[in-house]
Design an enzyme around this catalytic site. Structure first.
Site, PDB file in Angstrom:
ATOM      1  N   LYS A  97       0.801  -1.224   0.000  1.00 43.42           N
ATOM      2  CA  LYS A  97       0.000   0.000   0.000  1.00 43.42           C
ATOM      3  C   LYS A  97       0.837   1.280   0.000  1.00 43.42           C
ATOM      4  O   LYS A  97       0.379   2.326  -0.463  1.00 43.42           O
ATOM      5  CB  LYS A  97      -0.932  -0.002   1.214  1.00 43.42           C
ATOM      6  N   GLY A 133     -15.846 -13.584   0.185  1.00 44.64           N
ATOM      7  CA  GLY A 133     -15.666 -12.192  -0.223  1.00 44.64           C
ATOM      8  C   GLY A 133     -15.388 -12.109  -1.712  1.00 44.64           C
ATOM      9  O   GLY A 133     -14.469 -11.426  -2.149  1.00 44.64           O
ATOM     10  N   ASP A 180     -16.693 -10.667  -4.364  1.00 49.98           N
ATOM     11  CA  ASP A 180     -17.424  -9.637  -5.092  1.00 49.98           C
ATOM     12  C   ASP A 180     -16.878  -9.420  -6.498  1.00 49.98           C
ATOM     13  O   ASP A 180     -17.639  -9.209  -7.447  1.00 49.98           O
ATOM     14  CB  ASP A 180     -17.415  -8.314  -4.320  1.00 49.98           C
ATOM     15  N   SER A 219       1.275  -9.883  -0.598  1.00 52.47           N
ATOM     16  CA  SER A 219       0.898  -8.463  -0.546  1.00 52.47           C
ATOM     17  C   SER A 219       1.222  -7.770   0.765  1.00 52.47           C
ATOM     18  O   SER A 219       1.366  -6.538   0.798  1.00 52.47           O
ATOM     19  CB  SER A 219      -0.594  -8.313  -0.855  1.00 52.47           C
ATOM     20  N   GLU A 245      -9.531 -14.385  -4.349  1.00 53.93           N
ATOM     21  CA  GLU A 245     -10.429 -13.804  -3.352  1.00 53.93           C
ATOM     22  C   GLU A 245     -10.813 -14.843  -2.307  1.00 53.93           C
ATOM     23  O   GLU A 245     -10.790 -16.048  -2.590  1.00 53.93           O
ATOM     24  CB  GLU A 245     -11.724 -13.316  -4.015  1.00 53.93           C
ATOM     25  N   SER A 262      -8.770   0.077   6.917  1.00 51.85           N
ATOM     26  CA  SER A 262      -8.769  -0.736   8.131  1.00 51.85           C
ATOM     27  C   SER A 262      -7.369  -1.037   8.630  1.00 51.85           C
ATOM     28  O   SER A 262      -7.203  -1.718   9.625  1.00 51.85           O
ATOM     29  CB  SER A 262      -9.526  -2.048   7.888  1.00 51.85           C
TER      30      SER A 262
END
Length: 331
Positions: A57, A212, A214, A308, A208, A82
């Site tokens: 990130k 979750g 989506d 990640s 995923e 979060s």
């Protein structure tokens, strides 16, 4: 330059790499004979758990904030996260001489709240199950004149995240397959842009949590699909709906989505620790989980996989591996 609108290209990713040079870590690419034998492929792990703030990130946050005007920097930035993006924005803001307000869930672990505060950010708490963090962040931006730095739905953020794949392929040479976790979709959108430009014909696979999914549902439907707030140990992937901008990119470039269970994520975390001495948070282990569980067919492939992030406490890690863990935020 890319902004919150427009599109993203390999040139944008290369420009982001230039901004990040000497600031972000060029994280290691590791291999394992045992992993290669288990999955029948040549696997290269891009270890973003060793990145600043412990996750990829930082790349997107710094790339976005570094492009703000002097006036915008003077007013400050706001973000919602979060955990990992929160820390990334807080540190980037400090490095670039601006202030940051971060909207974080009230149930975020104390370690992530503390780290974000230590970087100098102001924290505004919210209830993740009853309040809309994006709406809260945008309201703060309007009220205080702050510039919003979204966690994924911004082309500057995507371009920064894409430097993960850029560095990986610069080191490994052309790959035939690329795996990365998908939450809001920013990491994948940036990386898929870079990977398809550098390795034409590469197969792009997102991973995923099964609860979750989506993005999987959205790709199958041909439009963005909203699901209930996922309850999974892969909290960094607990998105209800793909980003609008990220989905437009991923719809073009992602070939398939693999889904993994919480148990498979834990098994991958354990494998990485035991075999390679890598500490990965649940989302960070998603690509390896998909491979070990046979959710993707990789025979003979040259595979790039993104680890990640590694933002997980020792007690939380031990609890998950032993089967006594509880849900913790890592996104």
């Amino acid at each position: 330059m890319p902004s919150v609108t427009g599109d993203i290209t390999i040139d944008d990713v290369r420009a982001a790499a230039h901004r990040l040079a000497g600031v972000a870590h060029r994280t290691p690419v590791l291999t394992s004979r045992v992993l290669n034998e288990r999955v029948g492929a040549e696997v290269f792990l891009k270890c973003e758990n060793f990145q600043r703030v412990g996750a990829f990130k930082f790349r997107g946050a710094y790339n976005a904030i570094s492009q703000l005007t002097t006036e915008q920097l003077a007013r400050g930035v706001v973000a919602w996260s979060s955990g990992n993006h929160a820390q990334a924005v807080a540190l980037s803001a400090r490095l670039l001489g601006t202030s940051a307000v971060i909207v974080m869930p009230a149930d975020a672990p104390a370690s992530k709240l503390a780290a974000t505060k230590e970087y100098g950010a102001e924290i505004v708490l919210y209830d993740r199950y009853t309040q809309d963090r994006t709406a809260l962040g945008e309201a703060l931006a309007a009220e205080r004149g702050l510039t919003a730095i979204p966690p994924f739905d911004d082309f500057r953020v995507m371009a920064g995240q894409g430097t993960v794949a850029l560095e990986l392929i610069e080191e490994t040479g052309p790959l035939t397959t690329f795996l990365a976790p998908i939450g809001g979709g920013g990491l994948m959108a940036g990386c898929a842009t870079a990977a398809t430009a550098l390795s034409p014909g590469i197969r792009i696979i997102g991973v995923e949590p099964v609860d979750g999914d989506d993005t999987k549902r959205s790709l199958e439907a041909g439009h963005r699909v909203r699901i209930p707030v996922p309850r999974t140990i892969a909290d960094a992937q607990a998105a209800e709906i793909p980003g609008e901008l990220t989905f437009a990119v991923n719809r073009r470039l992602v070939d398939e989505i693999a889904v993994v269970t919480d148990e498979q994520l834990v098994a991958a975390m354990s494998f990485l620790f035991d075999t390679m001495k890598i500490v990965a948070e649940p989302t960070g282990a998603a690509g390896v989980a998909a491979m070990l569980a046979g959710r993707v067919q990789l025979a003979g492939a040259r595979v790039g996989v993104v680890i990640s992030g590694g933002n997980i406490s020792a007690s939380r890690f031990a609890g998950l591996i032993s089967g006594s863990g509880t849900q913790e935020s890592s996104g």
